[in-house]
Motif scaffolding. Sequence first.
Motif, short mmCIF file in Angstrom:
data_model
loop_
_atom_site.label_atom_id
_atom_site.label_comp_id
_atom_site.label_asym_id
_atom_site.label_seq_id
_atom_site.Cartn_x
_atom_site.Cartn_y
_atom_site.Cartn_z
N MET A 52 0.87 -1.18 0.00
CA MET A 52 0.00 0.00 0.00
C MET A 52 0.90 1.22 0.00
SD MET A 52 -2.69 -1.57 -0.28
CE MET A 52 -4.32 -0.92 0.01
N ASN A 53 0.69 2.11 -0.98
CA ASN A 53 1.65 3.20 -1.18
C ASN A 53 1.27 4.48 -0.47
OD1 ASN A 53 -0.36 4.38 -2.72
ND2 ASN A 53 0.54 3.80 -4.67
N HIS A 54 0.26 4.43 0.40
CA HIS A 54 -0.17 5.65 1.10
C HIS A 54 -0.90 5.22 2.36
CE1 HIS A 54 -2.11 9.55 1.77
NE2 HIS A 54 -1.36 10.05 0.82
N LEU A 55 -0.66 5.93 3.44
CA LEU A 55 -1.30 5.56 4.71
C LEU A 55 -2.81 5.50 4.59
CD1 LEU A 55 -1.00 4.96 7.75
CD2 LEU A 55 -1.10 7.42 8.16
N ASP A 56 -3.40 6.45 3.83
CA ASP A 56 -4.86 6.50 3.70
C ASP A 56 -5.43 5.19 3.15
OD1 ASP A 56 -5.23 9.98 2.53
OD2 ASP A 56 -4.68 9.13 4.48
N MET A 57 -4.72 4.55 2.26
CA MET A 57 -5.28 3.37 1.58
C MET A 57 -4.97 2.08 2.33
SD MET A 57 -6.45 5.39 -0.44
CE MET A 57 -7.44 4.58 -1.67
N GLN A 58 -4.06 2.13 3.29
CA GLN A 58 -3.60 0.90 3.94
C GLN A 58 -4.74 0.10 4.56
OE1 GLN A 58 -3.50 -0.04 7.34
NE2 GLN A 58 -2.52 -1.98 6.80
N ALA A 59 -5.68 0.78 5.20
CA ALA A 59 -6.75 0.06 5.91
C ALA A 59 -7.58 -0.81 4.99
CB ALA A 59 -7.64 1.05 6.66
N LEU A 60 -7.57 -0.51 3.68
CA LEU A 60 -8.34 -1.34 2.74
C LEU A 60 -7.86 -2.79 2.78
CD1 LEU A 60 -8.52 0.89 -0.48
CD2 LEU A 60 -10.38 0.35 1.10
N ALA A 61 -6.56 -2.98 3.00
CA ALA A 61 -6.00 -4.33 2.94
C ALA A 61 -6.52 -5.23 4.07
CB ALA A 61 -4.47 -4.27 2.90
N PRO A 62 -6.36 -4.85 5.35
CA PRO A 62 -6.89 -5.73 6.40
C PRO A 62 -8.41 -5.82 6.39
CG PRO A 62 -5.96 -3.72 7.35
CD PRO A 62 -5.60 -3.73 5.92
N ILE A 63 -9.09 -4.73 6.03
CA ILE A 63 -10.56 -4.76 5.99
C ILE A 63 -11.02 -5.81 4.98
CG2 ILE A 63 -12.61 -3.48 5.20
CD1 ILE A 63 -11.41 -0.97 6.53
N SER A 64 -10.33 -5.90 3.84
CA SER A 64 -10.78 -6.79 2.76
C SER A 64 -10.19 -8.19 2.82
CB SER A 64 -10.42 -6.18 1.40
OG SER A 64 -10.73 -4.81 1.38
N ASP A 65 -9.13 -8.37 3.57
CA ASP A 65 -8.45 -9.67 3.61
C ASP A 65 -9.31 -10.72 4.32
OD1 ASP A 65 -6.66 -11.86 4.25
OD2 ASP A 65 -4.98 -10.48 3.95
N SER A 66 -9.50 -11.85 3.66
CA SER A 66 -10.40 -12.87 4.22
C SER A 66 -9.86 -13.47 5.51
CB SER A 66 -10.65 -13.98 3.21
OG SER A 66 -9.41 -14.57 2.86
N MET A 67 -8.54 -13.38 5.73
CA MET A 67 -7.94 -13.90 6.97
C MET A 67 -8.00 -12.91 8.12
SD MET A 67 -7.17 -16.80 6.11
CE MET A 67 -6.67 -17.89 4.80
N GLU A 68 -8.30 -11.65 7.80
CA GLU A 68 -8.25 -10.62 8.84
C GLU A 68 -9.66 -10.16 9.17
OE1 GLU A 68 -4.96 -7.83 8.44
OE2 GLU A 68 -3.94 -9.22 7.08
N MET A 69 -10.19 -9.17 8.45
CA MET A 69 -11.52 -8.68 8.77
C MET A 69 -12.59 -9.16 7.78
SD MET A 69 -9.98 -5.09 9.96
CE MET A 69 -11.08 -4.22 11.03
N ASP A 70 -12.16 -9.69 6.66
CA ASP A 70 -13.07 -10.37 5.72
C ASP A 70 -14.30 -9.53 5.37
OD1 ASP A 70 -14.93 -13.53 5.67
OD2 ASP A 70 -13.85 -12.47 4.08
N PHE A 71 -14.08 -8.26 5.11
CA PHE A 71 -15.21 -7.39 4.82
C PHE A 71 -14.85 -6.54 3.61
CE2 PHE A 71 -19.29 -6.30 5.58
CZ PHE A 71 -19.61 -5.24 6.43
#
Lengths: 186, 335
Positions: free
Chosen positions: B118-137
Amino acid sequence: MLSVEVSYSAKTPDFQLENFKFYLGDFCFMNNDEVVSSNKSAYYLIELDSAQVLFEIPAPETDFNALCFRLGIDSVMNISGAFPGDLDPTNGMYWTWQSGFINTKIEGSIDHVPFEFHLGGYAFPFRSDQLIHRAISNEQKLVLTINLDEFVDELRKTEIRRIMSPRKEAVQLMRALSNCFLLDEF
Amino acid sequence: MNSKHLIIVSITLVLLLSWKSYNPLHLNYPSDWPAPQYDFQNNPLDSAKIALGRILFYEPLLSRDSTISCASCHLSYTAFTHVDHALSHGINDRIGRRNSPALFNLAWQNKMMWDGRMNHLDMQALAPISDSMEMDFSIQGVVNRLNSTKRYQELANKMYPDSVFTGERVLKALSQFELTLISQNSKYDKVQNGELDFTDQEKQGLKLFEKHCAACHTPPLFSTYGFEKNGLEQDPLLKDEGRFEVSGLPEDLMKFKIPSLRNLSYSRPYMHDGRFNRLIEVIQHYEAVPELFIEKGMTPLMINEHDRTDLIAFLLTLNDRQFVFNQDFAYPKDE
């Protein structure tokens, strides 16, 4: 303001479109190769189905004889964080597994085989956004028709039916798509 | 007073009033630190957004089944990491591939996560929110859920002219809270500003550190936040290729983001997959890869037991107790 009408046509047989979303932006008006007005960083998310989409862009008061615009999002926007409106990540046009806008989503089937292309990439060597340049004259309405027959011809030359990350095939398909844009005027 | 004067006075008053209510917050950090990378113009700090970001950081509604918040793997008391977990667990106890990084001094980083995907702090949260192993949302799901939850509707009403959350607003609020997580009050920092002195042991450790470690773990942030190979063998189960997975460039194989060495006592286990539980294991790993140092034109780490103790003594001066106990970063009670 100038009205822009976007639609697609596809007369080729055995081709079905299920989803066609893309960004157009950075509209720039020129007169004899000199920029007379530009609207940098304004992007429009176009979602096309069988109907056309209408939107408006600011246009210069002075004369113009050419138009330049971008299919996709330029690389600086791709490293500048979150943006509102058509660029908001809830539109599903920003990758969640790595940074970067999806310039174009085009999904459907060709010759009864499904295809799914999420075309993005902003960094060398897979930068895929395309600048499109067309001659026009001072009119009140722009009609952009995307003749997908050319795109389908290009697709039939390859076996690839799925692209989900930045790669050279994404660049090739974006280039093919940009060649499909025809400009009519009223 | 004629109308022209009235206009001038009105404009002046409006300008004065708007100047008074415009109170941009600035991050406080030592004057000898480099300038932050984050572009505050696109997201100027304000206390309401920071408070909202903090609420969202601790909000499990951001996960599909409302059980996992950011704080589930990034706890304030352990330097915003998940202590004692080599790999973190997300929704339904699913296990991820990598160790949860400690979060602090994020304003100085623009490539987020172990491989900088993730190339910017603002966009980083998209990764754990969307990751099926993490927040799966999904960010769409988060926004819809917040906009249909009464206490968030009330917040949106206060904060935004159109009273709704959007993806951009959620992400930027989270960034604002995360940007305030600055760790700058370790013993090392206090020595720099003359408040304290190093012990002789710590001074020896610093000398070793400067010789063998500071090229990558550069003060005052204790990282260049670049990507390097560190000689670790690839775990055969996890098969993690590091930055190569993002760039596709062969030279990036097994390169990982250089973590800061601040707050090590609070953030074990160590390395991208948490394979080392103790600092001594990390040091012994580096002693076992002299070729790594030689490749970089540096002196291999060949040290004795005394040196190891000194080096660790120095590393412990980078712990910031004030940071981990700062109640402004902890769970927001009664917000």
